[in-house]
Design a protein around this motif. Structure first.
Motif, PDB file in Angstrom:
ATOM      1  N   ALA A  19       3.447  32.422  11.739  1.00  0.00           N
ATOM      2  CA  ALA A  19       3.919  33.929  11.967  1.00  0.00           C
ATOM      3  C   ALA A  19       5.354  34.090  12.174  1.00  0.00           C
ATOM      4  N   SER A  21       7.154  34.334   9.476  1.00  0.00           N
ATOM      5  CA  SER A  21       7.696  35.233   8.201  1.00  0.00           C
ATOM      6  C   SER A  21       6.428  35.882   7.301  1.00  0.00           C
ATOM      7  N   ARG A  25       3.955  36.917   9.621  1.00  0.00           N
ATOM      8  CA  ARG A  25       4.672  37.956  10.518  1.00  0.00           C
ATOM      9  C   ARG A  25       4.092  39.345  10.326  1.00  0.00           C
ATOM     10  N   GLY A  40       1.939  34.183  18.109  1.00  0.00           N
ATOM     11  CA  GLY A  40       2.570  33.652  16.997  1.00  0.00           C
ATOM     12  C   GLY A  40       2.821  32.327  16.926  1.00  0.00           C
ATOM     13  N   THR A  51      10.089  37.397  14.814  1.00  0.00           N
ATOM     14  CA  THR A  51       8.629  38.232  14.882  1.00  0.00           C
ATOM     15  C   THR A  51       8.368  38.834  16.196  1.00  0.00           C
TER      16      THR A  51
END
Length: 254
Positions: A19, A21, A25, A40, A51
């Protein structure tokens, strides 16, 4: 008052791996905007915090999902925080450019550990909770999970394995009310190739080559994929399971 129909994931809990990128994300944000409380997960604390800053419904857990006991820790963190788990998005993965002539045993092992074993262990740990909520799993494959990739056969093989897990789990878990689907992105603007160790100019050359082959004339954006993850995971879609949805701008047709 806004109805649950307008906010399909209201009061539901999701785990999204990778999570920090890219697709991960974008998916965490899209699910939070749809009403979910999202955990995440990723290795890099700094990018995970970026994020989380995108939506108050996102909490993060910096952790390497291939570590011993990681799957249990991820699931326990979500359940202890929110009391339930409705959705697991197995997004984290890695790629490698490795022609057969350059085959490296350790690279093969790392690819399968992250792309196949870790999602399997996460699904195993999540299963009791998904059964309790009639939840679902969404695996993130690749268009190369079902088409050849010269120079990247072992990466493609891991994604093919993930697609077969998707179909088999869907049949296995249908009687429990748990749905399992996958999305298969085509070339998408993420940092996965840079993370694989490729120089930036090589990455740009690869993007340019892929862009020319894609019928719609552009690379995918993470949001293109995230939107369909949210759709296929929508708890109202109770008749959709065992599907692999390709999101590649028509690339698989050529």
């Amino acid at each position: 008052m806004t109805s649950s129909t307008a906010i399909p994931f209201a009061d539901r809990v999701a785990v999204v791996t990778g999570a920090g990128s890219g697709i991960g994300r974008a998916t965490a944000v899209a699910l939070a905007e749809a009403g979910a409380r999202v955990l995440g997960v990723g290795r890099r604390k700094e990018v995970l915090e970026e994020t989380a800053s995108a939506h108050p419904g996102i909490a993060v857990l910096p952790l390497d999902i291939v570590e011993e006991g990681a799957a249990e820790e991820v699931v326990a963190t979500a359940v202890e925080r929110w009391g339930r788990l409705d959705l697991l998005v197995n997004n984290a993965g890695s790629t490698a450019v490795m022609p057969l002539a350059e085959t490296d045993r350790s690279v093969i092992g790392r690819l399968f550990e992250l792309n196949v074993t870790a999602p399997s262990l996460l699904a195993h740990a999540a299963l009791p909770h998904l059964r309790a909520t009639s939840g679902s799993i969404v695996n993130v494959s690749s268009t190369y999970g079902h088409r050849p990739l010269p120079g990247g056969a072992h990466y493609a093989a891991t994604k093919s394995a993930l697609e077969q897990l998707t179909r088999s789990w869907a049949l296995e878990l249908a009687p429990d009310g748990v749905r399992v689907n996958a999305v298969a992105p085509g070339p998408t603007r993420t940092d996965v190739l840079v993370a694989a160790g490729l120089p930036d100019d090589t990455v740009q050359e690869m993007f340019a080559y892929e862009r020319e082959r894609i019928p719609v004339g552009r690379l995918g954006d993470p949001e293109d994929v995230a939107d369909w993850i949210v759709r296929i995971a929508d708890p109202r879609g109770t008749f959709v399971t065992g599907q692999v949805l390709t999101i590649d701008g028509g690339l698989e047709l050529v």
